[in-house]
Design a protein around this motif. Structure first.
Motif, PDB file in Angstrom:
ATOM      1  N   THR A   1      -6.107  11.576 -11.509  1.00 49.83           N
ATOM      2  CA  THR A   1      -6.409  10.536 -12.501  1.00 49.83           C
ATOM      3  C   THR A   1      -5.134   9.944 -13.087  1.00 49.83           C
ATOM      4  OG1 THR A   1      -8.483  11.655 -13.035  1.00 49.83           O
ATOM      5  CG2 THR A   1      -7.681  10.050 -14.629  1.00 49.83           C
ATOM      6  N   LEU A   2      -4.134  10.776 -13.340  1.00 57.24           N
ATOM      7  CA  LEU A   2      -2.850  10.255 -13.821  1.00 57.24           C
ATOM      8  C   LEU A   2      -2.225   9.324 -12.786  1.00 57.24           C
ATOM      9  CD1 LEU A   2      -1.360  13.447 -15.502  1.00 57.24           C
ATOM     10  CD2 LEU A   2      -2.076  11.344 -16.660  1.00 57.24           C
ATOM     11  N   ALA A   3      -2.363   9.658 -11.505  1.00 60.33           N
ATOM     12  CA  ALA A   3      -1.850   8.777 -10.457  1.00 60.33           C
ATOM     13  C   ALA A   3      -2.605   7.448 -10.446  1.00 60.33           C
ATOM     14  CB  ALA A   3      -1.964   9.464  -9.099  1.00 60.33           C
ATOM     15  N   GLU A   4      -3.933   7.507 -10.608  1.00 62.43           N
ATOM     16  CA  GLU A   4      -4.733   6.278 -10.661  1.00 62.43           C
ATOM     17  C   GLU A   4      -4.285   5.394 -11.828  1.00 62.43           C
ATOM     18  OE1 GLU A   4      -8.719   6.107  -8.565  1.00 62.43           O
ATOM     19  OE2 GLU A   4      -6.735   5.296  -8.181  1.00 62.43           O
ATOM     20  N   MET A   5      -4.088   5.997 -12.987  1.00 58.41           N
ATOM     21  CA  MET A   5      -3.687   5.219 -14.160  1.00 58.41           C
ATOM     22  C   MET A   5      -2.271   4.684 -14.005  1.00 58.41           C
ATOM     23  SD  MET A   5      -5.476   7.016 -17.466  1.00 58.41           S
ATOM     24  CE  MET A   5      -4.817   8.659 -17.193  1.00 58.41           C
TER      25      MET A   5
ATOM     26  N   ALA B   1      -7.003  16.069 -12.901  1.00 58.33           N
ATOM     27  CA  ALA B   1      -6.078  15.511 -13.891  1.00 58.33           C
ATOM     28  C   ALA B   1      -4.932  14.765 -13.226  1.00 58.33           C
ATOM     29  CB  ALA B   1      -5.546  16.632 -14.779  1.00 58.33           C
ATOM     30  N   LEU B   2      -4.316  15.378 -12.212  1.00 55.85           N
ATOM     31  CA  LEU B   2      -3.172  14.736 -11.553  1.00 55.85           C
ATOM     32  C   LEU B   2      -3.607  13.493 -10.787  1.00 55.85           C
ATOM     33  CD1 LEU B   2      -1.324  17.944 -10.347  1.00 55.85           C
ATOM     34  CD2 LEU B   2      -0.430  16.247 -11.958  1.00 55.85           C
TER      35      LEU B   2
ATOM     36  N   TRP C   1       0.492  19.112  -7.535  1.00 53.01           N
ATOM     37  CA  TRP C   1      -0.696  19.973  -7.436  1.00 53.01           C
ATOM     38  C   TRP C   1      -0.431  21.186  -6.554  1.00 53.01           C
ATOM     39  CZ3 TRP C   1      -4.584  20.843  -3.478  1.00 53.01           C
ATOM     40  CH2 TRP C   1      -5.701  21.548  -3.966  1.00 53.01           C
ATOM     41  N   TRP C   2       0.419  21.049  -5.562  1.00 52.31           N
ATOM     42  CA  TRP C   2       0.737  22.170  -4.670  1.00 52.31           C
ATOM     43  C   TRP C   2       1.258  23.361  -5.460  1.00 52.31           C
ATOM     44  CZ3 TRP C   2       5.011  24.954  -2.876  1.00 52.31           C
ATOM     45  CH2 TRP C   2       4.829  25.655  -1.678  1.00 52.31           C
ATOM     46  N   ARG C   3       1.892  23.100  -6.596  1.00 58.10           N
ATOM     47  CA  ARG C   3       2.419  24.185  -7.429  1.00 58.10           C
ATOM     48  C   ARG C   3       1.299  25.017  -8.053  1.00 58.10           C
ATOM     49  NH1 ARG C   3       7.595  23.994  -9.123  1.00 58.10           N
ATOM     50  NH2 ARG C   3       7.052  24.773 -11.195  1.00 58.10           N
TER      51      ARG C   3
ATOM     52  N   ALA D   1       0.827  -1.199   0.000  1.00 59.42           N
ATOM     53  CA  ALA D   1       0.000   0.000   0.000  1.00 59.42           C
ATOM     54  C   ALA D   1       0.868   1.259   0.000  1.00 59.42           C
ATOM     55  CB  ALA D   1      -0.938  -0.004   1.205  1.00 59.42           C
ATOM     56  N   ALA D   2       1.933   1.249   0.781  1.00 51.99           N
ATOM     57  CA  ALA D   2       2.811   2.413   0.844  1.00 51.99           C
ATOM     58  C   ALA D   2       3.505   2.657  -0.489  1.00 51.99           C
ATOM     59  CB  ALA D   2       3.850   2.223   1.955  1.00 51.99           C
ATOM     60  N   PHE D   3       3.934   1.585  -1.148  1.00 55.02           N
ATOM     61  CA  PHE D   3       4.589   1.731  -2.441  1.00 55.02           C
ATOM     62  C   PHE D   3       3.632   2.328  -3.472  1.00 55.02           C
ATOM     63  CE2 PHE D   3       5.626  -0.158  -6.623  1.00 55.02           C
ATOM     64  CZ  PHE D   3       6.860   0.437  -6.819  1.00 55.02           C
ATOM     65  N   LEU D   4       2.402   1.819  -3.510  1.00 59.82           N
ATOM     66  CA  LEU D   4       1.424   2.334  -4.461  1.00 59.82           C
ATOM     67  C   LEU D   4       0.985   3.756  -4.108  1.00 59.82           C
ATOM     68  CD1 LEU D   4      -0.762  -0.879  -4.865  1.00 59.82           C
ATOM     69  CD2 LEU D   4       0.983  -0.030  -6.434  1.00 59.82           C
ATOM     70  N   ALA D   5       1.038   4.101  -2.827  1.00 63.49           N
ATOM     71  CA  ALA D   5       0.647   5.440  -2.403  1.00 63.49           C
ATOM     72  C   ALA D   5       1.602   6.508  -2.913  1.00 63.49           C
ATOM     73  CB  ALA D   5       0.563   5.501  -0.878  1.00 63.49           C
ATOM     74  N   LEU D   6       2.808   6.113  -3.321  1.00 59.54           N
ATOM     75  CA  LEU D   6       3.766   7.093  -3.830  1.00 59.54           C
ATOM     76  C   LEU D   6       3.239   7.822  -5.063  1.00 59.54           C
ATOM     77  CD1 LEU D   6       7.099   5.080  -3.455  1.00 59.54           C
ATOM     78  CD2 LEU D   6       6.269   6.940  -2.000  1.00 59.54           C
ATOM     79  N   ASP D   7       2.434   7.152  -5.878  1.00 61.95           N
ATOM     80  CA  ASP D   7       1.860   7.815  -7.054  1.00 61.95           C
ATOM     81  C   ASP D   7       1.019   9.018  -6.641  1.00 61.95           C
ATOM     82  OD1 ASP D   7       2.917   6.006  -8.961  1.00 61.95           O
ATOM     83  OD2 ASP D   7       1.317   4.575  -8.513  1.00 61.95           O
ATOM     84  N   TYR D   8       0.233   8.856  -5.588  1.00 62.43           N
ATOM     85  CA  TYR D   8      -0.653   9.925  -5.139  1.00 62.43           C
ATOM     86  C   TYR D   8       0.129  11.011  -4.403  1.00 62.43           C
ATOM     87  CZ  TYR D   8      -3.886   6.279  -6.388  1.00 62.43           C
ATOM     88  OH  TYR D   8      -4.554   5.303  -7.081  1.00 62.43           O
ATOM     89  N   ALA D   9       1.179  10.616  -3.699  1.00 62.64           N
ATOM     90  CA  ALA D   9       2.027  11.609  -3.047  1.00 62.64           C
ATOM     91  C   ALA D   9       2.671  12.524  -4.085  1.00 62.64           C
ATOM     92  CB  ALA D   9       3.092  10.910  -2.206  1.00 62.64           C
ATOM     93  N   LEU D  10       3.157  11.941  -5.171  1.00 65.66           N
ATOM     94  CA  LEU D  10       3.750  12.745  -6.235  1.00 65.66           C
ATOM     95  C   LEU D  10       2.711  13.666  -6.864  1.00 65.66           C
ATOM     96  CD1 LEU D  10       6.069  13.495  -8.134  1.00 65.66           C
ATOM     97  CD2 LEU D  10       5.463  11.482  -9.526  1.00 65.66           C
ATOM     98  N   ALA D  11       1.518  13.141  -7.100  1.00 64.99           N
ATOM     99  CA  ALA D  11       0.447  13.968  -7.680  1.00 64.99           C
ATOM    100  C   ALA D  11       0.136  15.165  -6.788  1.00 64.99           C
ATOM    101  CB  ALA D  11      -0.806  13.120  -7.896  1.00 64.99           C
ATOM    102  N   ALA D  12       0.082  14.952  -5.472  1.00 59.51           N
ATOM    103  CA  ALA D  12      -0.227  16.046  -4.551  1.00 59.51           C
ATOM    104  C   ALA D  12       0.893  17.083  -4.516  1.00 59.51           C
ATOM    105  CB  ALA D  12      -0.470  15.492  -3.150  1.00 59.51           C
TER     106      ALA D  12
END
Length: 534
Positions: free
Chosen positions: A138-142, A135-136, A118-120, A104-115
């Motif tokens: 959804t890209l993390a989900e894919m 958009a971000l 997004w902060w930018r 779960a932690a490994f897969l959560a990295l996609d969403y951490a990167l997206a966030a």
């Protein structure tokens, strides 16, 4: 993360998991039912996430917050992997818990990167921030569904099957998730007018009863009827700890499935129909079974008027092994099956393409982990993509095995040519690895989404559940009680024609949706305020 923020994110992540299939024996009319998706709960969890991300002081803080949310969501979604690793795999409980959390932690990295990205957008306008989040996310989900062979179980769009299922034939489950993310972001970030409009829309969509027809009932059909097919689905309900036991589960499987196939072949109500047995219904290689067994089945099938799809492992030590489905059409008049009756019966073969890491193949460098477990049949060869459907009774019947039905873009590969596209989808599974858990309900909804996306009925034959018939609108029209041995008879309406999703996904996979997300980000970037020259 501070205590209150961290607790809120964990609770929101767990709510996101519960929204996929309500795991508690608690009902609230038609809006909250055990085993059913809860669209509003998934949307509310994302509202909480967006609100807390918007207040993150740094990009790193945003990444930590999204990662914590995703860790709770994903671990809360597929916690039942613990059952397969500990109860049936023999892995020590602390190691099994650690393995689930590590995944779960490994897969959560996609969403951490997206966030963090997004902060930018924190200084952009509201519309740009809403679009960028959708958009971000959804890209993390894919990315989770594609990278490292992909593990998209629990994508947020599955919770929206009643509320946003009408989008599925157009944009698929990831597009549904994008719409939900955009609506949640609008509720969290918008001004008074935007929040009011988003609130009305959310109420209209997310208040749809969990077990009702939802907005899908008003969906115009992109496909057409293509005749009917009687089906009989077999559910052996053989306990996983006995399934591969040569003294218990194997003889039971051979006897029960053999008798069920013989009886179905002789049943006049099924004439011109199809019998489906689940994944590895026969849990040993055909050559390891007495030829008399296959001769008896060959005689029954050849003399009958019913075709059979049977899950069975195939291959040898020298040629490699496959997790397969074989198709047996009847022949008239009955003939001698010859010295190899199994080969004579099998006029069709489908080999599983999308294999399960650690269950069907060992990722490089992880042999040490699988050596700690005791799960048989560990390394399989991959089948091609796509593979031709099984032709029977005027229908083109396309099997998929176990969690292959998570990958709608891969199933869509068989729809590139409408003239040869499947008219019926068949999923064969063995979820007994995960016990009597919410995994069964989650998988049912996954199959429902594939039926909606592709405009085809999906029939499911499983070992312990959910053995069911799902129509082309994603509605469960018949289902066996889970965990009980039995057969399910139904008549399936086959379909022809191509949904918009099937048309573009067959040719380009998920790339058009990814490109749309990138385009939203680019357009939003154009609206950023320009910095003054120094």
């Amino acid at each position: 993360m501070r205590g209150r923020v961290g607790a809120a994110l964990v609770l929101a992540g767990l709510a996101h998991a519960a929204a996929l299939a309500w795991p508690f024996d608690l009902a609230l009319g038609a809006w909250l039912r055990p085993g059913e998706p809860v669209a509003g709960l998934q949307g509310a969890s994302l509202v909480v996430l967006v609100a807390l991300l918007a207040r993150a002081p740094t990009a790193a803080a945003a990444a930590v917050r999204a990662g914590g949310f995703a860790l709770a969501w994903l671990a809360g979604t597929f916690w039942w992997l613990f059952v397969s690793m500990h109860v049936y795999g023999g892995l020590a409980a602390p190691l099994a818990v650690a393995a689930v959390l590590a995944l779960a932690a490994f897969l959560a990295l996609d969403y951490a990167l997206a966030a963090a990205l997004w902060w930018r957008w924190r200084h952009a306008g509201v519309a740009a921030r809403v679009g960028a989040f959708a958009a971000l996310w959804t890209l993390a989900e894919m990315a989770r569904g594609v990278l490292w062979t992909g593990f998209p179980w629990g994508a947020g769009g599955y919770a929206q099957i009643e509320a946003l299922g009408w989008l599925a034939p157009w944009v698929g489950v990831y597009g549904m998730g994008a719409a939900s993310a955009a609506l949640a972001a609008a509720l969290a970030l918008g001004g008074t007018a935007l929040r009011a409009g988003a609130g009305v829309l959310a109420l209209a969509l997310w208040a749809v009863p969990a077990t009702g027809p939802g907005l899908v009932a008003a969906l115009p059909d992109a496909t057409r009827p293509a005749g009917t097919l009687p089906v009989r689905l077999l559910q052996g309900a053989i306990a996983q700890d006995q399934k591969f036991d040569t003294e218990a589960g194997v003889p039971l499987a051979l006897r029960w499935y053999g008798q069920a196939i013989v009886h179905a072949s002789a049943d006049p109500k099924l004439a011109g129909g199809l019998v489906v047995a689940p994944e590895t219904a026969i849990p040993v290689l055909p050559q390891d079974i007495d030829a008399d067994y296959w001769h008896a089945l060959a005689g029954a099938v050849r003399a009958g008027r019913v075709a059979v799809l049977l899950g069975v492992p195939l291959g040898s030590f020298t040629d490699g092994y496959t997790n397969s489905v074989v198709g047996w059409p009847p022949d008239e008049p009955a003939t001698d099956a010859g010295p190899d009756p199994f080969a004579a019966l099998s006029r069709y073969r489908y080999d599983k393409h999308h294999l399960v890491p650690f269950g069907e193949f060992i990722p490089r460098g992880f042999r040490w982990f699988t050596d700690l477990m005791h799960i048989p049949l560990g390394d399989f060869d991959r089948g091609a993509l796509p593979q031709p459907p099984f032709a029977w009774a005027g229908q083109r019947i396309a099997p998929n095995i176990c969690y292959e039905d998570l990958f709608g873009e891969e199933l869509a590969a068989g729809f590139r040519d409408p003239a040869t596209a499947p008219t019926v989808l068949v999923n064969v599974s063995n979820i007994a690895w995960f016990g009597d858990t919410v995994a069964i309900d989650q998988h049912r909804h996954i199959s429902r989404l594939r039926a909606l996306e592709l405009g085809r009925p999906m029939v499911r034959a499983t070992n312990t559940g959910a053995t069911a018939v799902i129509d082309h609108r994603g509605r469960v029209v018949a289902e066996l009680p889970r965990g009980q041995r039995g057969v399910l008879d139904a008549t399936v309406e086959a379909r022809t024609g191509i949904t918009p999703y099937a048309a573009w996904a067959a040719r380009w996979g998920l790339w058009p949706l990814a490109a749309a997300c990138v385009a939203v980000l680019a357009l939003g970037r154009l609206g950023w305020p320009r910095r003054s020259a120094p």
